[in-house]
Enzyme design. Sequence first.
Site, mmCIF file in Angstrom:
data_model
loop_
_atom_site.group_PDB
_atom_site.id
_atom_site.type_symbol
_atom_site.label_atom_id
_atom_site.label_comp_id
_atom_site.label_asym_id
_atom_site.label_seq_id
_atom_site.Cartn_x
_atom_site.Cartn_y
_atom_site.Cartn_z
ATOM 1 N N CYS A 117 -42.783 -8.548 36.492
ATOM 2 C CA CYS A 117 -42.695 -8.157 37.686
ATOM 3 C C CYS A 117 -42.889 -9.433 38.625
ATOM 4 C CB CYS A 117 -44.279 -7.571 37.827
ATOM 5 S SG CYS A 117 -45.051 -7.394 39.661
ATOM 6 N N CYS A 175 -37.123 -7.235 42.438
ATOM 7 C CA CYS A 175 -38.372 -6.268 42.054
ATOM 8 C C CYS A 175 -37.809 -5.436 40.615
ATOM 9 C CB CYS A 175 -38.651 -5.376 43.031
ATOM 10 S SG CYS A 175 -39.836 -3.975 42.439
ATOM 11 N N GLU A 195 -41.468 5.141 40.708
ATOM 12 C CA GLU A 195 -42.884 5.599 40.068
ATOM 13 C C GLU A 195 -42.924 7.087 40.014
ATOM 14 O OE1 GLU A 195 -45.573 3.722 38.495
ATOM 15 O OE2 GLU A 195 -44.250 2.150 38.527
ATOM 16 N N ASP A 233 -46.474 -5.125 34.088
ATOM 17 C CA ASP A 233 -45.841 -4.715 35.255
ATOM 18 C C ASP A 233 -46.974 -3.896 36.033
ATOM 19 O OD1 ASP A 233 -44.159 -4.709 37.502
ATOM 20 O OD2 ASP A 233 -43.544 -2.497 36.917
ATOM 21 N N SER A 234 -46.972 -3.544 37.239
ATOM 22 C CA SER A 234 -47.823 -2.865 38.053
ATOM 23 C C SER A 234 -47.381 -1.226 37.679
ATOM 24 C CB SER A 234 -47.282 -2.619 39.387
ATOM 25 O OG SER A 234 -46.252 -2.185 39.747
ATOM 26 N N HIS A 287 -38.415 -2.849 39.468
ATOM 27 C CA HIS A 287 -38.279 -1.508 39.670
ATOM 28 C C HIS A 287 -36.800 -1.091 40.172
ATOM 29 C CE1 HIS A 287 -42.662 -1.022 39.401
ATOM 30 N NE2 HIS A 287 -42.820 0.123 39.584
HETATM 31 N N1 DGL Z 1 -42.036 -4.246 39.737
HETATM 32 C C1 DGL Z 1 -42.914 -4.948 40.592
HETATM 33 C C2 DGL Z 1 -42.123 -6.032 41.291
HETATM 34 O O1 DGL Z 1 -41.116 -6.553 40.474
HETATM 35 C C3 DGL Z 1 -44.096 -4.557 41.576
HETATM 36 C C4 DGL Z 1 -43.631 -3.362 42.354
HETATM 37 C C5 DGL Z 1 -45.069 -2.891 42.833
HETATM 38 O O2 DGL Z 1 -45.891 -2.551 42.286
HETATM 39 O O3 DGL Z 1 -44.974 -3.055 44.198
HETATM 40 O O4 DGL Z 1 -42.357 -6.666 42.307
#
Ligand code: DGL
Length: 272
Positions: free
Chosen positions: A74, A185, A153, A10-11, A187
């Site tokens: 992600c 997402c 984050e 993931d990011s 996150h």
């Molecule tokens: N967690 C990621 C997603 O599902 C990316 C969030 C990001 O880095 O902008 O989209």
Amino acid sequence: MDPRPIGVFDSGFGGLTVARALIDLLPHEQLIYVGDTGRYPYGSKPQDEVRAYAHEITEWLVETHDVKLVVVACNTASAAALESLQERFDTPIVGVIDAGVRSLVMASDSRNVGVIGTVGTIGSGAYQAAVAEVDDTLRLTCAACPGFVEFVERGELRSDQVRVLAQRLLAPVIDAKVDALLLGCTHYPFLARTISDVVGRDVTLISSADETAFQVRAMLADRKEEREGATVPPVFLSSGDVGEFERIGRMLLGPEMVEVRTWKHGSVGETS
Ligand code: DGL
């Protein structure tokens, strides 16, 4: 039967929601997790840039750790790169979008559903296409939520500021009166309490993490590639500040986050 690890990336911290589900459902499997915090966020970047990152990380996981399967944990990277990754690599690659849509469709009674995600994910049209493919009679409202990822984050999950932002960004799905809302997402499940409070507790929130883990389990069983024997701890790598990743990651994931190693950009081909 197959002791090789599963690669997950993931990011940053978002993919830990998927890692948690994988650890819980498949406790004998070993995970190698890359959080690309040095280059996060992905959601505001052009698709070809995110695609290049996804290819670089996948290549590293395959070459350096001989992973038996890669989970693109992600949504932004799944939207930008899943197809091209599946074309390029022989290793099976699993994204999170189809799994999330399956859960969303199962959860809705009214057939009036919502998806929230990053600007990149919503702008890609990937969810609109995936929902239409499953059931084109569903009414779908999508909303991008720039800013949510940054709160996660920082480990800031329940502040007044995140609540105020949620009230503004979630207005389209509240107005549309959806009965199920997909957190598109990885996150966002960390903000679920705030999101639920803002959209109303009668709206079912869906995360793709569990469904993705079930999909991985089914694929490994089909291919007879499950791992047996003693549990091996997961390995976590970050392209950003490893101390910060360990601190916030432990808070978000739990005790399995023991040690975080550095993952270097452009390290394709190097050994670990
Ligand atoms: N967690 C990621 C997603 O599902 C990316 C969030 C990001 O880095 O902008 O989209």
